[in-house]
Design an enzyme around this catalytic site. Structure first.
Site, PDB file in Angstrom:
ATOM      1  N   GLY A 169      48.727  40.009  20.782  1.00  5.79           N
ATOM      2  CA  GLY A 169      48.879  40.748  22.035  1.00  5.79           C
ATOM      3  C   GLY A 169      47.593  41.481  22.362  1.00  5.79           C
ATOM      4  N   GLY A 170      47.746  42.570  23.111  1.00  4.95           N
ATOM      5  CA  GLY A 170      46.571  43.353  23.513  1.00  4.95           C
ATOM      6  C   GLY A 170      45.791  43.874  22.325  1.00  4.95           C
ATOM      7  N   GLY A 404      13.679  23.364  30.943  1.00  5.63           N
ATOM      8  CA  GLY A 404      14.131  24.755  31.010  1.00  5.63           C
ATOM      9  C   GLY A 404      14.467  25.301  29.633  1.00  5.63           C
TER      10      GLY A 404
HETATM   11  C1  HXC Z   1      57.501  48.457  14.689  1.00 10.21           C
HETATM   12  C2  HXC Z   1      57.360  46.640  13.335  1.00 10.21           C
HETATM   13  C3  HXC Z   1      56.532  45.980  14.273  1.00 10.21           C
HETATM   14  C4  HXC Z   1      56.210  46.672  15.472  1.00 10.21           C
HETATM   15  C5  HXC Z   1      56.781  44.692  12.594  1.00 10.21           C
HETATM   16  N1  HXC Z   1      57.489  45.780  12.322  1.00 10.21           N
HETATM   17  N2  HXC Z   1      56.199  44.774  13.798  1.00 10.21           N
HETATM   18  N3  HXC Z   1      57.824  47.869  13.543  1.00 10.21           N
HETATM   19  N4  HXC Z   1      56.709  47.905  15.631  1.00 10.21           N
HETATM   20  N5  HXC Z   1      55.419  46.111  16.366  1.00 10.21           N
HETATM   21  C6  HXC Z   1      58.248  46.062  11.113  1.00 10.21           C
HETATM   22  C7  HXC Z   1      59.493  45.227  10.985  1.00 10.21           C
HETATM   23  O1  HXC Z   1      60.547  45.865  11.639  1.00 10.21           O
HETATM   24  C8  HXC Z   1      59.685  45.201   9.477  1.00 10.21           C
HETATM   25  O2  HXC Z   1      60.260  46.435   9.073  1.00 10.21           O
HETATM   26  C9  HXC Z   1      58.276  45.195   8.945  1.00 10.21           C
HETATM   27  O3  HXC Z   1      57.453  45.691  10.020  1.00 10.21           O
HETATM   28  C10 HXC Z   1      57.796  43.814   8.587  1.00 10.21           C
HETATM   29  O4  HXC Z   1      58.066  42.945   9.659  1.00 10.21           O
HETATM   30  P1  HXC Z   1      58.718  41.512   9.427  1.00 10.21           P
HETATM   31  O5  HXC Z   1      59.122  41.025  10.761  1.00 10.21           O
HETATM   32  O6  HXC Z   1      59.754  41.594   8.351  1.00 10.21           O
HETATM   33  O7  HXC Z   1      57.480  40.703   8.860  1.00 10.21           O
HETATM   34  P2  HXC Z   1      57.094  39.197   9.087  1.00 10.21           P
HETATM   35  O8  HXC Z   1      58.284  38.311   8.910  1.00 10.21           O
HETATM   36  O9  HXC Z   1      55.924  38.946   8.222  1.00 10.21           O
HETATM   37  O10 HXC Z   1      56.641  39.081  10.601  1.00 10.21           O
HETATM   38  C11 HXC Z   1      55.507  39.728  11.053  1.00 10.21           C
HETATM   39  C12 HXC Z   1      55.456  39.725  12.598  1.00 10.21           C
HETATM   40  C13 HXC Z   1      56.794  40.290  13.153  1.00 10.21           C
HETATM   41  C14 HXC Z   1      55.264  38.287  13.076  1.00 10.21           C
HETATM   42  C15 HXC Z   1      54.260  40.560  13.008  1.00 10.21           C
HETATM   43  O11 HXC Z   1      57.061  41.516  12.479  1.00 10.21           O
HETATM   44  C16 HXC Z   1      56.761  40.538  14.619  1.00 10.21           C
HETATM   45  O12 HXC Z   1      56.902  39.615  15.419  1.00 10.21           O
HETATM   46  N6  HXC Z   1      56.618  41.828  14.996  1.00 10.21           N
HETATM   47  C17 HXC Z   1      56.652  42.209  16.375  1.00 10.21           C
HETATM   48  C18 HXC Z   1      55.365  41.830  17.046  1.00 10.21           C
HETATM   49  C19 HXC Z   1      55.311  42.369  18.441  1.00 10.21           C
HETATM   50  O13 HXC Z   1      55.978  41.878  19.345  1.00 10.21           O
HETATM   51  N7  HXC Z   1      54.564  43.471  18.617  1.00 10.21           N
HETATM   52  C20 HXC Z   1      54.392  44.136  19.846  1.00 10.21           C
HETATM   53  C21 HXC Z   1      53.433  43.286  20.610  1.00 10.21           C
HETATM   54  S1  HXC Z   1      52.910  44.034  22.062  1.00 10.21           S
HETATM   55  P3  HXC Z   1      61.105  46.587   7.739  1.00 10.21           P
HETATM   56  O14 HXC Z   1      61.596  47.973   7.771  1.00 10.21           O
HETATM   57  O15 HXC Z   1      62.149  45.536   7.803  1.00 10.21           O
HETATM   58  O16 HXC Z   1      60.155  46.339   6.613  1.00 10.21           O
HETATM   59  C22 HXC Z   1      51.528  44.745  21.609  1.00 10.21           C
HETATM   60  C23 HXC Z   1      50.860  45.316  22.760  1.00 10.21           C
HETATM   61  C24 HXC Z   1      49.550  45.905  22.376  1.00 10.21           C
HETATM   62  O17 HXC Z   1      51.155  44.801  20.508  1.00 10.21           O
HETATM   63  C25 HXC Z   1      48.893  46.264  23.662  1.00 10.21           C
HETATM   64  C26 HXC Z   1      47.598  46.890  23.485  1.00 10.21           C
HETATM   65  C27 HXC Z   1      46.962  47.103  24.801  1.00 10.21           C
END
Ligand code: HXC
Length: 510
Positions: A169-170, A404
């Site tokens: 993402g961002g 060039g």
């Molecule tokens: C809060 C999060 C998190 C998040 C993961 N966790 N991402 N908590 N915010 N963004 C937590 C999970 O709940 C989990 O907690 C632990 O971290 C490990 O995650 P898992 O999913 O069990 O790990 P894994 O299977 O390895 O998968 C990793 C992952 C997945 C692919 C990154 O966690 C995921 O898809 N996360 C969400 C990604 C996402 O959509 N992020 C926001 C994007 S928008 P527990 O307690 O179970 O250990 C963004 C915008 C930024 O980032 C903009 C900037 C300008």
């Protein structure tokens, strides 16, 4: 008193435990080190001074009030690499997936601010699920604060991103604005939108690795500079890399004494160029034979392979090397190689690193892909970067320097300080065959006549002496003396000082 000290130790232990044994084991099971293990490998033993170990997030929504881990998913501070100061942040995937909260971002910003103030590199180890979903816009604000600091730090202190897990993402835009990105194969990925969104929008099926893995970014997109086998290799290479760089734009890169004599002749270079001008040779051989102890830290070795970029030392001084590679696309300049080299040249110029350029370039790559892809603008980036650079610039033309592309590759006309040519150099508006086919188009059916004219053109123009007669080449040198001549030139240029006219900033073709 003893009780207070015990409490402190307990708090520290809680922070060091991160997300707990289960999550640490899961991290190890994926072949990844923890945030703290990474810092330990990166820095000199016992040099790490940790900051903000007790920082916690301030979120109460979605049950977060009862889930607080001291440190909040990122380990920050400073330490040394081979005795030199660096600032670090290392995201801890075991704590809320290393996701970035407002407090987590504040910790990163604190080390970045301090690094800018004292003038030391920032190394960011990224392993994060992105924005802390429970915090919403507060997390986005945190990202933007980091972005702003990446921009302010650019050109002031070197910034290195090491991607060792998710970066999506961002969130990718912070590493994207740093100077160098290192990734780990089969363990890290970077993309703006993930495979699920891609499938919904474009109906493409693609894996995480294919979309944004280390090989994709180090071979196809050019986003990453290097891809390593594992965390350990990546961190040890960062240590070697940082050693070549200055601490900031206020300092010179550290001088290292080398047992390699500065006047070493390399006789094998006299036979490097094949007698057939269309036969390739490996430009990397020339680089490794010229630099101190053959040690060339190449960047982007598998992207735009028609140009070579990287750091080395010559006479103990760090130099940036740019070189056309005749082994790939005959060393032509194209979109990717122009972008790759332009960014590298600008890094060197920001940080006062002399640039040594080895030239064997038959021109720009022809074709609709190139033209429609804006080779005009991308080629201009490299031209612009060389022309605005005020650092010492030493150029060696080994063979072709046509059209060039001759001008672009650190020519005398772009304020090249010392421009050498080997006796095999061909400095001309184009190759003899192409030139004759244009000038003597009427004779094109007469192959004997064309062959004569081509030979005449070759004798007259495919040499370094026409350019030498005008002073565009300072000397025609023996290939075996190349190291010695570059060393002397760099020593002569050590206190070079020129300045560009005042401007708010330039407007390089982006
Ligand atoms: C809060 C999060 C998190 C998040 C993961 N966790 N991402 N908590 N915010 N963004 C937590 C999970 O709940 C989990 O907690 C632990 O971290 C490990 O995650 P898992 O999913 O069990 O790990 P894994 O299977 O390895 O998968 C990793 C992952 C997945 C692919 C990154 O966690 C995921 O898809 N996360 C969400 C990604 C996402 O959509 N992020 C926001 C994007 S928008 P527990 O307690 O179970 O250990 C963004 C915008 C930024 O980032 C903009 C900037 C300008």
């Amino acid at each position: 008193m003893q009780e207070i000290l015990k409490q402190l130790e307990e708090k520290r232990a809680a922070a060091r435990a991160g997300g707990g044994k289960k999550r640490v084991d899961a991290q190890h099971a994926k072949g990844r080190l923890t945030a703290r293990e990474r810092i330990e490998l990166l820095l000199d033993p016992d040099s790490f001074e940790e900051w903000d170990m007790f920082v916690e997030h301030r979120c109460h929504d979605f049950g977060m009030g009862s889930q607080r881990v001291p440190g909040d998913g990122v380990v920050t501070g400073y330490g040394t690499i081979n005795g030199r100061l660096v600032f670090v942040f290392s995201q801890d995937f075991t704590v809320f997936g290393g996701s970035l909260s407002e407090a987590h971002a504040e910790k990163i910003c604190k080390v970045m601010d301090q690094a800018i103030r004292v003038g030391a590199p920032v190394i960011g180890i990224n392993d994060s699920g992105g924005a802390r979903i429970q915090e919403g816009v507060a997390s986005l604000a945190g990202y933007a604060e980091v972005f702003q600091r990446n921009i302010m730090a650019s050109g002031v202190v070197p910034q290195i991103s090491v991607i060792m897990g998710p970066c999506a993402g961002g969130a990718v835009y912070s590493p994207a604005m740093t100077d160098f990105i290192f990734m780990v194969k089969d363990s890290s990925y970077m993309f703006v939108t993930g495979p699920d969104v891609v499938k919904t929008v474009t109906h493409e099926n693609v894996t995480f690795e294919q979309l944004g893995g280390a090989l994709t970014h180090s071979q196809k997109s050019g986003v990453a500079d290097l891809a390593f086998e594992n965390d350990v290799e990546a961190l040890l290479e960062v240590r070697r890399f940082v050693d070549m760089l200055p601490a900031s734009n206020r300092n010179k890169a550290p001088q290292r004494t080398s047992p390699d004599p500065i006047d070493r002749d390399e006789m094998s270079l006299d036979t490097l160029i094949p007698s057939n001008p269309n036969k390739p040779y490996d430009m990397k051989e020339l680089i490794t034979k010229v630099v101190d102890e053959g040690d060339f830290f190449e960047l982007q070795p598998n992207f735009a392979r028609n140009i070579l970029t990287g750091f080395a030392r010559i006479g103990g001084e760090t130099v940036g090397i740019v070189a056309n590679q005749p082994m790939v696309l005959a060393g032509c300049l194209d979109i990717d190689s122009s972008r790759k080299a332009a960014r590298f040249v600008r890094f060197c110029d920001c940080f006062d690193i002399p640039i040594v350029t080895f030239v064997d370039v038959p021109g720009f790559l022809p074709g609709t892909t190139q033209e429609h892809g804006a080779i005009i603008k991308h080629g201009a980036k490299l031209l612009f970067a060389y022309g605005e650079a005020t650092v010492p610039k030493v150029t060696v033309i080994t063979r072709k320097a046509y059209g060039g592309a001759y001008d672009v590759m650190s020519s005398k006309h772009l304020r090249g300080d010392v421009n050498f040519a080997w006796p095999t150099a061909e400095i001309a508006v184009m190759g003899p065959k192409g030139a004759v086919e244009i000038i003597f188009r009427a004779d094109i059916g007469d192959s004997a006549k064309i062959a004569d004219r081509t030979e005449e053109y070759r004798q007259k123009f495919a040499t370094p002496f026409v350019a030498g007669a005008r002073g565009f080449i300072d000397d025609v040198i023996m290939p075996h003396s190349t190291r010695k001549r570059i060393c002397r030139s760099l020593a002569m240029l050590r206190d070079k000082k020129i300045e560009n006219p005042w401007k708010k900033h330039d407007n390089i073709p982006l």
